[in-house]
Design a protein around this motif. Structure first.
Motif, PDB file in Angstrom:
ATOM      1  N   LEU A 105     -15.485  55.528  48.007  1.00 46.42           N
ATOM      2  CA  LEU A 105     -14.797  55.760  46.836  1.00 46.42           C
ATOM      3  C   LEU A 105     -15.625  56.783  45.887  1.00 46.42           C
ATOM      4  O   LEU A 105     -14.615  57.443  45.183  1.00 46.42           O
ATOM      5  N   MET A 106     -16.733  56.726  45.934  1.00 51.69           N
ATOM      6  CA  MET A 106     -17.376  57.489  45.094  1.00 51.69           C
ATOM      7  C   MET A 106     -17.291  59.206  45.337  1.00 51.69           C
ATOM      8  O   MET A 106     -16.854  59.974  44.687  1.00 51.69           O
ATOM      9  N   MET A 107     -17.083  59.263  46.706  1.00 49.28           N
ATOM     10  CA  MET A 107     -16.801  60.794  47.200  1.00 49.28           C
ATOM     11  C   MET A 107     -15.549  61.054  46.945  1.00 49.28           C
ATOM     12  O   MET A 107     -15.013  62.182  46.443  1.00 49.28           O
ATOM     13  N   LEU A 108     -14.560  60.030  47.114  1.00 48.33           N
ATOM     14  CA  LEU A 108     -13.024  60.358  46.940  1.00 48.33           C
ATOM     15  C   LEU A 108     -12.958  60.693  45.455  1.00 48.33           C
ATOM     16  O   LEU A 108     -12.137  61.660  45.069  1.00 48.33           O
ATOM     17  N   VAL A 109     -13.415  59.932  44.552  1.00 47.66           N
ATOM     18  CA  VAL A 109     -12.969  60.147  43.214  1.00 47.66           C
ATOM     19  C   VAL A 109     -13.384  61.628  42.766  1.00 47.66           C
ATOM     20  O   VAL A 109     -12.500  62.305  41.990  1.00 47.66           O
ATOM     21  N   GLY A 110     -14.352  62.304  43.167  1.00 49.06           N
ATOM     22  CA  GLY A 110     -14.852  63.511  42.972  1.00 49.06           C
ATOM     23  C   GLY A 110     -13.700  64.578  43.619  1.00 49.06           C
ATOM     24  O   GLY A 110     -13.945  65.807  43.298  1.00 49.06           O
ATOM     25  N   ALA A 111     -12.824  64.385  44.508  1.00 48.72           N
ATOM     26  CA  ALA A 111     -12.203  65.193  45.192  1.00 48.72           C
ATOM     27  C   ALA A 111     -10.672  65.107  44.846  1.00 48.72           C
ATOM     28  O   ALA A 111     -10.071  66.119  45.448  1.00 48.72           O
ATOM     29  N   VAL A 112     -10.259  64.042  44.515  1.00 46.27           N
ATOM     30  CA  VAL A 112      -8.499  63.983  44.240  1.00 46.27           C
ATOM     31  C   VAL A 112      -8.364  63.923  42.753  1.00 46.27           C
ATOM     32  O   VAL A 112      -9.366  64.116  41.829  1.00 46.27           O
ATOM     33  N   GLN A 113      -7.107  64.007  42.619  1.00 44.12           N
ATOM     34  CA  GLN A 113      -6.431  64.224  41.150  1.00 44.12           C
ATOM     35  C   GLN A 113      -5.235  63.147  41.267  1.00 44.12           C
ATOM     36  O   GLN A 113      -4.686  62.597  41.976  1.00 44.12           O
ATOM     37  N   GLY A 114      -4.601  63.238  39.868  1.00 47.70           N
ATOM     38  CA  GLY A 114      -3.474  62.439  39.804  1.00 47.70           C
ATOM     39  C   GLY A 114      -3.589  60.934  39.952  1.00 47.70           C
ATOM     40  O   GLY A 114      -4.503  60.287  39.883  1.00 47.70           O
ATOM     41  N   SER A 115      -2.386  60.222  40.407  1.00 43.86           N
ATOM     42  CA  SER A 115      -2.382  59.107  40.516  1.00 43.86           C
ATOM     43  C   SER A 115      -3.278  58.255  41.766  1.00 43.86           C
ATOM     44  O   SER A 115      -3.831  57.436  41.603  1.00 43.86           O
ATOM     45  N   LEU A 116      -3.703  59.334  42.402  1.00 48.42           N
ATOM     46  CA  LEU A 116      -4.559  58.816  43.615  1.00 48.42           C
ATOM     47  C   LEU A 116      -6.060  58.819  43.036  1.00 48.42           C
ATOM     48  O   LEU A 116      -6.763  57.949  43.406  1.00 48.42           O
ATOM     49  N   ALA A 117      -6.222  59.812  42.059  1.00 50.21           N
ATOM     50  CA  ALA A 117      -7.672  59.553  41.429  1.00 50.21           C
ATOM     51  C   ALA A 117      -7.812  58.164  40.823  1.00 50.21           C
ATOM     52  O   ALA A 117      -8.823  57.326  40.472  1.00 50.21           O
ATOM     53  N   GLU A 118      -6.802  58.067  39.810  1.00 46.40           N
ATOM     54  CA  GLU A 118      -6.594  56.766  39.094  1.00 46.40           C
ATOM     55  C   GLU A 118      -6.575  55.448  39.907  1.00 46.40           C
ATOM     56  O   GLU A 118      -7.458  54.479  39.528  1.00 46.40           O
ATOM     57  N   GLU A 119      -6.220  55.586  41.085  1.00 44.56           N
ATOM     58  CA  GLU A 119      -6.000  54.307  41.959  1.00 44.56           C
ATOM     59  C   GLU A 119      -7.605  54.092  42.642  1.00 44.56           C
ATOM     60  O   GLU A 119      -8.194  53.078  42.486  1.00 44.56           O
TER      61      GLU A 119
END
Length: 248
Positions: free
Chosen positions: A202-216
């Motif tokens: 999740l920590m890696m994902l948070v830095g790479a995504v945006q919008g609703s996906l980042a919020e989730e």
């Protein structure tokens, strides 16, 4: 159901790609792979013996080397065969699009590792060994890479344009293997293994995504840090493991 030795792209022998494909030869390959999987689960890679494997599979050592070239290649094929069988079942029962579905599938696959710790240690030993042949390494890498890349491609619109998907999938695979390896070596206790794996992803994902996906992803990470688990994905508790009976 597979009819050949493995669905992996790794050839059993790099110089002799199935020159002999009689029913007898294929049966011997299957016996060797089956017994290799059992031996890895029982004794791990350190206790793995070609002599003992050939005795159990009732195959001559010369036949083994003609079929699989070397021990590492045989082990990698046995590992990949087991992974493909199990992950096919997990994919059929999991949501493949949401963050929760992605994490749930990963947790389900890794939860099984508690029952096959020796086997999992063998996977990591080959993955991180500097002498592992390139094609053997790549078939182990693909076990993690393929699932991550498939999911990232489904969510391409939610991922920053600056992110190269194959590179990001490889980075996720390295983080997953490193987390698993720490658990295998006893650096991470059992109760922290799955939460640590999810947290790192999740920590890696948070830095790479945006919008609703980042919020989730951020919400799930906050839930994990607050409660130590994520109730809406696969069970992250330590399963009860029945000790394996010694082999005769």
């Amino acid at each position: 159901m597979k009819t050949d030795d493995t669905s992996s792209s790794l050839a059993p022998h790099p110089e002799r790609p199935l020159l002999y494909s009689s029913p007898q030869i294929l049966a011997r390959r299957r016996r060797l792979l089956k017994e290799a999987r059992r031996m890895l689960a029982e004794d791990g890679i350190d206790g793995f013996s070609i002599r003992k494997l050939c005795q159990r599979a009732e195959v001559a050592q010369r036949t083994l080397y003609n079929a699989f070239h070397n021990k590492d290649r045989l082990i990698a094929l046995a590992i990949r065969e087991a992974f493909d069988e199990y992950s096919a079942f997990v994919r059929q029962s999991s949501d493949t699009v949401s963050v929760k579905g992605w994490l749930s599938r990963t947790v389900s696959i890794n939860r099984r590792n508690f029952h096959v710790r020796n086997y999992t240690t063998a996977v990591c030993a080959l993955y991180f060994a500097p002498g592992t042949a390139r094609d053997v390494f790549e078939t182990l890498l693909d076990m993690s890479l393929r699932g991550n890349l498939t999911w990232l491609e489904q969510r391409r619109g939610d991922i920053g344009d600056w992110i190269d998907l194959p590179h990001f999938a490889r980075s996720l695979a390295d983080v997953q293997y490193a987390t698993i390896n720490d658990w295998c070596l006893g650096r991470t206790p059992d109760e922290r293994y799955l939460p640590s794996l999810v947290e790192n992803m999740l920590m890696m994902l948070v830095g790479a995504v945006q919008g609703s996906l980042a919020e989730e992803a951020a919400e799930l990470l906050a839930e994990l840090e607050t409660t130590g688990t994520i109730a809406s994905i696969a069970d992250m508790s330590v399963p009860r493991v029945t000790p394996r009976k010694p082999s005769a």
